[in-house]
Design a protein around this motif. Structure first.
Motif, PDB file in Angstrom:
ATOM      1  N   LEU A  91       2.757  10.795  -9.899  1.00 31.11           N
ATOM      2  CA  LEU A  91       1.956  11.099 -11.093  1.00 31.11           C
ATOM      3  C   LEU A  91       2.170  12.551 -11.515  1.00 31.11           C
ATOM      4  O   LEU A  91       2.490  13.395 -10.682  1.00 31.11           O
ATOM      5  CB  LEU A  91       0.465  10.878 -10.796  1.00 31.11           C
ATOM      6  N   PRO A  92       1.995  12.856 -12.806  1.00 25.84           N
ATOM      7  CA  PRO A  92       2.090  14.248 -13.234  1.00 25.84           C
ATOM      8  C   PRO A  92       1.068  15.105 -12.471  1.00 25.84           C
ATOM      9  O   PRO A  92       0.001  14.595 -12.126  1.00 25.84           O
ATOM     10  CB  PRO A  92       1.732  14.196 -14.723  1.00 25.84           C
ATOM     11  N   LEU A 115      -0.189   4.615 -15.224  1.00 26.59           N
ATOM     12  CA  LEU A 115       1.130   5.014 -14.707  1.00 26.59           C
ATOM     13  C   LEU A 115       1.423   4.345 -13.368  1.00 26.59           C
ATOM     14  O   LEU A 115       2.544   3.932 -13.103  1.00 26.59           O
ATOM     15  CB  LEU A 115       1.208   6.539 -14.581  1.00 26.59           C
ATOM     16  N   CYS A 116       0.401   4.247 -12.521  1.00 27.01           N
ATOM     17  CA  CYS A 116       0.577   3.570 -11.227  1.00 27.01           C
ATOM     18  C   CYS A 116       0.940   2.108 -11.447  1.00 27.01           C
ATOM     19  O   CYS A 116       1.813   1.561 -10.785  1.00 27.01           O
ATOM     20  CB  CYS A 116      -0.702   3.647 -10.393  1.00 27.01           C
ATOM     21  N   ASN A 150       0.821  -1.210   0.000  1.00 29.84           N
ATOM     22  CA  ASN A 150       0.000   0.000   0.000  1.00 29.84           C
ATOM     23  C   ASN A 150       0.851   1.254   0.000  1.00 29.84           C
ATOM     24  O   ASN A 150       0.522   2.237  -0.654  1.00 29.84           O
ATOM     25  CB  ASN A 150      -0.930   0.005   1.217  1.00 29.84           C
ATOM     26  N   LYS A 151       1.973   1.207   0.738  1.00 29.09           N
ATOM     27  CA  LYS A 151       2.870   2.364   0.770  1.00 29.09           C
ATOM     28  C   LYS A 151       3.457   2.613  -0.612  1.00 29.09           C
ATOM     29  O   LYS A 151       3.579   3.756  -1.046  1.00 29.09           O
ATOM     30  CB  LYS A 151       3.992   2.129   1.773  1.00 29.09           C
ATOM     31  N   ILE A 152       3.823   1.543  -1.307  1.00 29.48           N
ATOM     32  CA  ILE A 152       4.363   1.695  -2.660  1.00 29.48           C
ATOM     33  C   ILE A 152       3.311   2.309  -3.572  1.00 29.48           C
ATOM     34  O   ILE A 152       3.617   3.151  -4.412  1.00 29.48           O
ATOM     35  CB  ILE A 152       4.835   0.328  -3.214  1.00 29.48           C
ATOM     36  N   LEU A 153       2.070   1.900  -3.358  1.00 26.01           N
ATOM     37  CA  LEU A 153       0.984   2.455  -4.158  1.00 26.01           C
ATOM     38  C   LEU A 153       0.833   3.953  -3.910  1.00 26.01           C
ATOM     39  O   LEU A 153       0.602   4.731  -4.843  1.00 26.01           O
ATOM     40  CB  LEU A 153      -0.321   1.716  -3.838  1.00 26.01           C
TER      41      LEU A 153
END
Lengths: 194, 125
Positions: free
Chosen positions: A132-133, A174-175, A122-125
């Motif tokens: 993100l731009p 992108l995620c 979740n932290k990586i998410l």
């Protein structure tokens, strides 16, 4: 209307499953399906059940396993709705027994290392969303953190709802890319490749 | 790691793009009947569509976790980009800005005055 009647009553071979046929089939069966489903579940859930039921019917028709798709559809959808109701009942009893909320209840059933893994993911998410731009991130945060509707976001940012949609879809992709790259890097370092 | 990751299998990019567009479209409050039907047709017409949709909708659902991590979410551009949102903005930002912009000028000006002092003093004497 005559054409629609044909869609429901004729029998099908797998070759007849064209996109047009699916559209016709759904257009004619949706009213009947929803009048059945809305007696059991609410609108949102009915949409979800309908989605799943149609998919099952189309797969069965493609495999030549459903002679009467309309009847099969209603049967499948009813079963799905009923099993959802049953699941809900079980869930409700479960929550009443526990002290905490549902999330805690779910966490109690997990092993500690699973919870840690999930927290790390979740932290990586969150990191993925952070990179993100700017405009894309802004839309994502309004939607996911502040629960604003597409229309509200469009108003605040003075963009069209179409643009809100395209920011959200771009953000998802992108995620996903970020998470994938992160996983590959992690796998490499774990194996000593990096 | 999932099976897909081990084998290096991936849904083709164009399909993922379509899947993400559908998720975003269906995320709106009001979705037309035509769109719902078109989506179901899209989903049913190819198993890869189902895989791609499954993968991205999972990510989409999980991304709601940022509510629990709001302290880690970088909202900097949300507050900076337009004046419509004032929250999270430190109240004394403008004061700090005034201070940082006035002090160098003040110092420069006083240095100039000090620099001119000796000749002025000597001429006066």
């Amino acid at each position: 209307m005559h054409k629609n009647k044909n869609v429901i009553n004729s029998s099908f071979t797998s070759a007849s499953l064209s996109n047009n046929w699916m559209v016709d089939f759904m257009t004619t069966t949706r009213p009947i399906l929803f009048s059945t489903l809305l007696k059991l579940v609410d609108r949102d859930e009915a949409e979800e059940v309908a989605q799943e039921a149609y998919l099952k019917v189309f797969i069965a028709v493609k495999a030549g396993k459903a002679d009467k798709p309309a009847a099969f559809l209603i049967k499948v959808a009813k079963n799905l709705a009923v099993s959802r109701l049953r699941h809900k009942k079980v869930e409700a009893n479960h929550v009443c027994d526990s002290f905490g909320n549902q999330d805690n209840q779910q966490n109690l059933q997990k092993k500690p290392e699973e919870i840690i893994d999930q927290a790390a993911e979740n932290k990586i998410l969150v990191h993925a969303i952070n990179q993100l731009p700017p405009a894309c991130r802004k839309v994502f945060i309004y939607r996911k953190l502040e629960d604003k509707s597409h229309v509200e976001i469009a108003k605040i940012m003075q963009i069209s709802t179409k643009t809100v949609e395209s920011h959200l879809s771009k953000g998802m992709l992108l995620c996903r890319k970020y998470l994938l790259e992160n996983k590959i890097m992690q796998a490499h370092s774990e194996k000593g490749f990096g | 790691m999932s099976m897909e990751e081990w084998t290096g299998f991936s849904v083709p990019e164009p399909i993922l793009e379509e899947a993400s567009q559908w998720i975003a479209k269906l995320d709106a409050k009001h979705v037309s009947e035509q769109d719902r039907i078109a989506f179901t047709v899209w989903l049913a017409s190819d198993p890869l569509h189902q895989t791609g949709y499954g993968e991205l909708s999972d990510l989409w659902a999980r991304s709601s976790v940022i509510k629990n991590f709001s302290h880690l979410v970088d909202e900097s551009n949300v507050t900076r980009l337009d004046g419509l949102i004032q929250r999270n903005e430190p109240i004394n930002t403008s004061m700090v800005q005034i201070e940082t912009s006035i002090w160098p000028r003040f110092v420069a000006l006083s240095l100039i005055v000090i620099g001119f002092l000796p000749p002025i003093v000597t001429t006066l004497l």
